[in-house]
Design an enzyme around this catalytic site. Structure first.
Site, mmCIF file in Angstrom:
data_model
loop_
_atom_site.group_PDB
_atom_site.id
_atom_site.type_symbol
_atom_site.label_atom_id
_atom_site.label_comp_id
_atom_site.label_asym_id
_atom_site.label_seq_id
_atom_site.Cartn_x
_atom_site.Cartn_y
_atom_site.Cartn_z
ATOM 1 N N HIS A 17 0.816 -1.223 0.000
ATOM 2 C CA HIS A 17 0.000 0.000 0.000
ATOM 3 C C HIS A 17 0.851 1.275 0.000
ATOM 4 O O HIS A 17 0.418 2.305 0.499
ATOM 5 C CB HIS A 17 -0.948 -0.008 1.201
ATOM 6 C CG HIS A 17 -2.065 -0.992 1.051
ATOM 7 N ND1 HIS A 17 -3.313 -0.661 0.554
ATOM 8 C CD2 HIS A 17 -2.107 -2.315 1.299
ATOM 9 C CE1 HIS A 17 -4.083 -1.740 0.528
ATOM 10 N NE2 HIS A 17 -3.371 -2.753 0.975
ATOM 11 N N HIS A 104 0.687 -15.816 8.120
ATOM 12 C CA HIS A 104 1.157 -14.708 7.285
ATOM 13 C C HIS A 104 2.559 -14.294 7.752
ATOM 14 O O HIS A 104 3.120 -14.872 8.683
ATOM 15 C CB HIS A 104 0.185 -13.524 7.371
ATOM 16 C CG HIS A 104 0.096 -12.724 6.099
ATOM 17 N ND1 HIS A 104 1.160 -11.976 5.634
ATOM 18 C CD2 HIS A 104 -0.908 -12.559 5.206
ATOM 19 C CE1 HIS A 104 0.810 -11.384 4.500
ATOM 20 N NE2 HIS A 104 -0.442 -11.728 4.213
ATOM 21 N N ASP A 354 -7.672 -12.663 -2.277
ATOM 22 C CA ASP A 354 -8.009 -13.759 -3.185
ATOM 23 C C ASP A 354 -8.401 -14.992 -2.380
ATOM 24 O O ASP A 354 -7.648 -15.416 -1.503
ATOM 25 C CB ASP A 354 -6.804 -14.112 -4.062
ATOM 26 C CG ASP A 354 -6.478 -13.029 -5.069
ATOM 27 O OD1 ASP A 354 -7.110 -13.013 -6.128
ATOM 28 O OD2 ASP A 354 -5.593 -12.200 -4.789
#
Length: 414
Positions: A17, A104, A354
């Site tokens: 980002h 993650h 996704d």
């Protein structure tokens, strides 16, 4: 590190980002006609928001060439490529200030660097692969123009739904030779490897070029999405018209650099080349690639269970391999997990993600394969050019040497 390659070097930059992502590509031969559209084709195949099977993040991923090209021709100097992040929503990731997302990279990045990106996974995000795809498109154009090399990837499985590839049947309890009768790869799958095109692959939103299997995959991905969950899968890639002699034993064998490239892609967990794990179940008498004489007088193989690579060096046959991608770690389903301070809690991640990454991973796999090929080709060309300046070898038996050849220049001419 953020740089891959020896002579064809790709350095990517940017977080999920931040203002932009991209790459600097060094080692591109001068004189290659190149436009932004040559690169954009692959970036558009990778971009989010392509269908209801992918993240709805709305990014156009338009590439801007910053250097290394004049009047549509490469100068041989570094090419800088920039893609702006236009649909940024860093506030969607406020919960990651308290929670490391399960499976993650939030926690490991913080432990390694002592600081982490505040949103979207930073460098561990798939946004980083934009630079790879852009660089791979450049390599691909050179490889296609000079050697006619074709690189085609496709989705071969989603969850437990597999593209038909093996002719397998259960072993009989009283037939120890039953393994000798099953096929390594089905004739249909071998034909697919020889003929599949990107146009065929892109007819399906799953990027699986098999109608019945694609329909099943679509339903499986939608089921994961509706459950606020995710699912993994595999991507198979075939490389056709590969020059012989690529690969640098012992530590930079072609399959080793290929594995390095593929396993550097986010969410990858497995890699196999040629017959892969299936080849471990087949006796050597059936698995060996017997040599045959080709119509042009050169040697080839009757089969290609080696996947076009022997001893770490390409043998001129098609290269094919498969890459496994895990189920995406970020899901909206509530999960009981711990906060950074160790206190228990429940995390339901926000943001746009996704439910399955493999449809969008197809051009990423193609890009990394092209980068490996380009780098190994430049290395081998430099060796051949240097060796061609020496006088012919006369002290060894003829079967130990090949006739001397003129140096192959980087533009493909003799």
């Amino acid at each position: 590190m953020s740089t891959f390659g020896t002579l064809f070097r790709v350095t990517t930059y940017g977080e999920s980002h931040c203002a932009s992502v991209g790459a600097i590509v060094d080692g591109v031969p001068p004189g290659l006609e190149l436009s932004a559209q040559d690169i954009q084709v692959q970036l558009s195949r990778r971009r989010p928001g392509q269908s209801n099977l992918t993240t709805p993040r709305d990014e156009k991923d338009l590439v801007h060439i910053q250097s290394g090209i004049e009047r549509g021709v490469t100068l041989g100097t570094p090419i800088a490529l920039l893609v702006k992040n236009e649909d940024q929503r860093p506030k969607d990731y406020s919960e990651t200030d308290l929670y490391p997302r399960p499976s993650h990279a939030d926690y490991t990045y913080l432990l390694k660097y002592g600081v982490k990106a505040s949103s979207g996974g930073g460098r561990s995000s798939a946004r980083e692969t934009i630079g790879r795809v852009a660089a791979g498109a450049i390599a691909e154009k050179y490889l296609k123009q000079v050697h006619g090399i074709e690189v085609v990837a496709f989705v071969s499985s989603v969850g437990k739904i597999n593209l038909p590839s093996y002719n397998q049947r259960p072993l009989g309890d009283d037939d120890e030779n039953d393994d000798d009768k099953s096929e390594i790869l089905s004739p249909e799958f071998i034909k697919l490897l020889k003929t599949v095109t990107r146009e065929e692959v892109d007819k399906y939103t799953t990027r699986c070029p098999h109608s019945e299997t694609s329909d099943k995959m679509t339903k499986r991905i939608i089921r994961a999405k509706e459950a606020q969950d995710s699912i993994g899968g595999t991507v198979t890639c075939v490389i056709r018209n590969v020059p012989v002699g690529l690969g640098e034993p012992c530590f930079d064998k072609f399959e080793a650099t290929l594995a390095h490239a593929m396993l550097s892609i986010p969410a990858t967990k497995a890699f196999e080349v040629g017959s892969g794990f299936r080849g471990t179940e087949i006796p050597g008498s059936r698995h060996n690639d017997m040599f045959i004489s080709k119509p042009d007088g050169s040697l080839g193989t009757a089969t290609n269970w080696s996947g076009g690579i022997q001893g770490g060096i390409t043998n001129g046959e098609d290269i094919y391999f498969r890459v496994g991608f895990k189920s995406p770690a970020t899901i909206s389903q509530a999960q009981a997990t711990a906060q950074y301070d160790g206190s228990a809690g429940s995390l339901a991640a926000k943001g746009r993600h996704d439910p399955c990454v493999v449809p969008r991973a197809v051009p990423i796999v193609e890009a990394m394969a092209s980068i490996v090929l380009m780098d190994q080709l430049l290395i081998q060309n430099s060796r051949s050019a240097t060796a061609s300046l020496l006088p012919p070898i006369t002290t060894l038996p003829p079967t130990m040497i090949l006739p001397p050849k003129p140096a192959t220049l980087l533009n493909g001419h003799q």
